[in-house]
Design a protein around this motif. Structure first.
Motif, PDB file in Angstrom:
ATOM      1  N   VAL A   5      15.099 -10.101  -0.004  1.00  0.00           N
ATOM      2  CA  VAL A   5      13.971  -9.879   1.095  1.00  0.00           C
ATOM      3  C   VAL A   5      13.935 -10.926   2.358  1.00  0.00           C
ATOM      4  O   VAL A   5      13.946 -12.278   1.537  1.00  0.00           O
ATOM      5  CB  VAL A   5      12.630  -9.798   0.279  1.00  0.00           C
ATOM      6  N   PHE A  35       9.807   1.598  -2.051  1.00  0.00           N
ATOM      7  CA  PHE A  35       8.813  -0.033  -1.847  1.00  0.00           C
ATOM      8  C   PHE A  35       8.878  -0.077  -0.872  1.00  0.00           C
ATOM      9  O   PHE A  35       9.343  -0.333   0.524  1.00  0.00           O
ATOM     10  CB  PHE A  35       9.430  -1.095  -3.102  1.00  0.00           C
ATOM     11  N   GLU A  36       7.512  -1.206  -0.390  1.00  0.00           N
ATOM     12  CA  GLU A  36       7.395  -1.626   0.699  1.00  0.00           C
ATOM     13  C   GLU A  36       7.512  -3.885  -0.241  1.00  0.00           C
ATOM     14  O   GLU A  36       6.302  -3.522  -0.486  1.00  0.00           O
ATOM     15  CB  GLU A  36       6.591  -1.656   1.084  1.00  0.00           C
ATOM     16  N   ALA A  37       8.405  -4.584   0.381  1.00  0.00           N
ATOM     17  CA  ALA A  37       8.624  -5.638   0.086  1.00  0.00           C
ATOM     18  C   ALA A  37       7.742  -6.805   0.916  1.00  0.00           C
ATOM     19  O   ALA A  37       8.146  -6.430   1.811  1.00  0.00           O
ATOM     20  CB  ALA A  37       9.794  -6.085   0.280  1.00  0.00           C
ATOM     21  N   GLN A  38       6.999  -7.484   0.429  1.00  0.00           N
ATOM     22  CA  GLN A  38       6.122  -8.360   1.184  1.00  0.00           C
ATOM     23  C   GLN A  38       6.958  -9.814   1.501  1.00  0.00           C
ATOM     24  O   GLN A  38       6.273 -10.291   2.227  1.00  0.00           O
ATOM     25  CB  GLN A  38       4.478  -8.012   0.412  1.00  0.00           C
ATOM     26  N   THR A  43       8.540  -0.863  -9.659  1.00  0.00           N
ATOM     27  CA  THR A  43       9.821   0.654  -9.366  1.00  0.00           C
ATOM     28  C   THR A  43      10.766   0.335 -10.187  1.00  0.00           C
ATOM     29  O   THR A  43      11.793  -0.285  -9.995  1.00  0.00           O
ATOM     30  CB  THR A  43       9.411   1.144  -8.203  1.00  0.00           C
ATOM     31  N   PRO A  72       8.677  -0.500   5.092  1.00  0.00           N
ATOM     32  CA  PRO A  72       8.792   0.537   3.750  1.00  0.00           C
ATOM     33  C   PRO A  72       9.900   1.200   3.591  1.00  0.00           C
ATOM     34  O   PRO A  72      11.053   1.276   4.722  1.00  0.00           O
ATOM     35  CB  PRO A  72       8.242   2.035   3.691  1.00  0.00           C
ATOM     36  N   ALA A  78      11.351  -7.224   4.900  1.00  0.00           N
ATOM     37  CA  ALA A  78       9.876  -6.949   4.662  1.00  0.00           C
ATOM     38  C   ALA A  78       8.983  -6.698   4.960  1.00  0.00           C
ATOM     39  O   ALA A  78       9.327  -6.867   6.584  1.00  0.00           O
ATOM     40  CB  ALA A  78       9.591  -8.808   4.390  1.00  0.00           C
ATOM     41  N   SER A 137       5.872  -6.301  -3.984  1.00  0.00           N
ATOM     42  CA  SER A 137       5.874  -5.494  -3.683  1.00  0.00           C
ATOM     43  C   SER A 137       3.976  -4.893  -2.895  1.00  0.00           C
ATOM     44  O   SER A 137       3.607  -5.224  -3.593  1.00  0.00           O
ATOM     45  CB  SER A 137       6.437  -4.429  -3.645  1.00  0.00           C
ATOM     46  N   THR A 138       3.256  -3.557  -2.026  1.00  0.00           N
ATOM     47  CA  THR A 138       2.582  -3.111  -1.539  1.00  0.00           C
ATOM     48  C   THR A 138       2.044  -2.867  -2.948  1.00  0.00           C
ATOM     49  O   THR A 138       0.385  -3.253  -3.567  1.00  0.00           O
ATOM     50  CB  THR A 138       2.778  -2.420  -0.777  1.00  0.00           C
ATOM     51  N   PHE A 174       9.336  -5.748  -7.362  1.00  0.00           N
ATOM     52  CA  PHE A 174       8.462  -4.039  -6.955  1.00  0.00           C
ATOM     53  C   PHE A 174       7.838  -3.625  -7.500  1.00  0.00           C
ATOM     54  O   PHE A 174       7.235  -2.652  -7.318  1.00  0.00           O
ATOM     55  CB  PHE A 174       9.864  -3.793  -6.063  1.00  0.00           C
TER      56      PHE A 174
END
Ligand code: CUA
Length: 337
Positions: free
Chosen positions: A197, A168-171, A154, A133, A130, A14-15, A152
């Motif tokens: 993701v 979260f923002e998964a990348q 979190t 957010p 992906a 995640s970011t 992530f």
């Protein structure tokens, strides 16, 4: 993450995973450094100043102001760096961006149930795109659970009778663990799942694959009729209950003169504990729906009410209205950019 080829940490997917890890390793390094300094000191002094014959008496030491200042000021600075850094990471983790995509999660002995606004429902599996957010609103049907995404970095508790949230923002597309990290009974260790993701386009394809029963808000609209909510809550405001049109994100005036923000928590309370807050100008006629509406149906009802406030300014509501009304064009627009 591996050290000397040994995997010690889950992937940073995640970011903010890197930020969390950097802080963790900083605190770890500071602790390790002082542990080593103290251990070496103990051993060195033990050898250097040990008692060599019976009549030996130690020297009397009154203290040293510079030394005491030094070992007070330096640790204070280090602790404040940890505090400031930790607070900054924490704020970032605890504040979902306004444009976040919204998903609901319900913990139950012993499974995680996820509901997408578009209508998809999953158990112990979660599909997310992906690079976008994602905000997850969490509740529990029975006891305390805790929704944890190690990759992530979190997690958040699932608390009966309350909504909590994480984001979260998964990348990186891939499959990652979902764990329950609050002991919740016999099969707590089995309360696990997989978050998948997907690339945004794949995610859109996945979304089209289901949703035979309509969006979450549409399902809520059905319940709204089935539970006869619609007989009292008329849009005109002339019903026995207040109109629910355009209330989300606004302040509601109550009988006792106080006001309350019409958010998810307020809507939930007004359904399960209907006597708690009576809207000004109305009678406490509404029966309680405690135990009659499951947590999953509660969020469907709430999404339906939110869809009646298409211009609401709360974080999740605008996305709700748009997604409920026009899921495909919105998705296509998101894909193109
Ligand atoms: Cu649910 Cu542990």
């Amino acid at each position: 993450m591996t050290i000397f080829g040994i995997p010690i940490f889950p992937e940073q997917a995640s970011t903010f995973a890197k930020d969390v890890d950097a802080l963790y390793f900083f605190i770890f390094a500071v602790s390790a450094f002082f542990a080593v300094v103290v251990a070496i000191g103990v051993i060195y002094f033990g050898i250097r100043y040990h008692k060599t014959h019976d009549s030996e008496i130690g020297a009397r030491i009154e203290g040293s102001l510079p030394l005491e200042l030094l070992w007070s000021v330096i640790p204070t600075i280090i602790a404040m760096v940890m505090f400031g850094w930790g607070a900054s990471v924490y704020y970032h983790l605890r504040r979902p961006p306004a444009e976040a995509m919204h998903i609901y999660a319900v913990g139950k002995q012993w499974m995680w149930k996820f509901q997408h606004l578009e209508g998809q429902r999953e158990i112990n599996e979660l599909h997310v795109p992906a690079g976008r957010p994602i905000k997850i609103t969490i509740s529990s049907e029975d006891v305390l659970h805790s929704l944890y995404f190690p990759a992530f970095r979190t997690k958040m508790d699932a608390i009966p009778g309350r909504y909590t949230e994480l984001w979260f923002e998964a990348q990186t597309p891939g499959e990652y663990h979902i764990f329950c990290t609050e002991y919740c009974g016999t099969n707590h260790s089995g309360m696990i799942g997989t978050v998948t993701v997907l690339e945004p386009a794949q995610y859109q394809a996945w979304l089209q694959g289901g949703a035979a029963e309509g969006t979450l808000a549409q399902r809520g609209a059905g319940l709204f009729n089935d539970l006869a909510c619609s007989t009292c809550h008329l849009d005109t405001g002339q019903g026995r209950g207040p109109s629910l049109k355009d209330i989300v994100g606004k302040m509601v005036e109550l009988q006792d003169g106080s006001t309350v923000l019409a958010d998810e928590a307020y809507l939930r309370e007004s359904i399960v504990n209907s006597q708690a807050k009576i809207v000004k100008g109305f009678q406490p006629l509404m029966p309680t729906f405690q135990g009659l509406v499951s947590e999953e149906n509660l969020v469907a009802l709430i999404e339906h009410v939110k869809s009646m406030s298409p211009n609401a300014t709360t974080a999740a509501a605008p996305a709700t209205g748009a997604a409920a009304a026009t899921p495909k064009p919105a998705a296509a627009a998101a894909e193109k950019k």
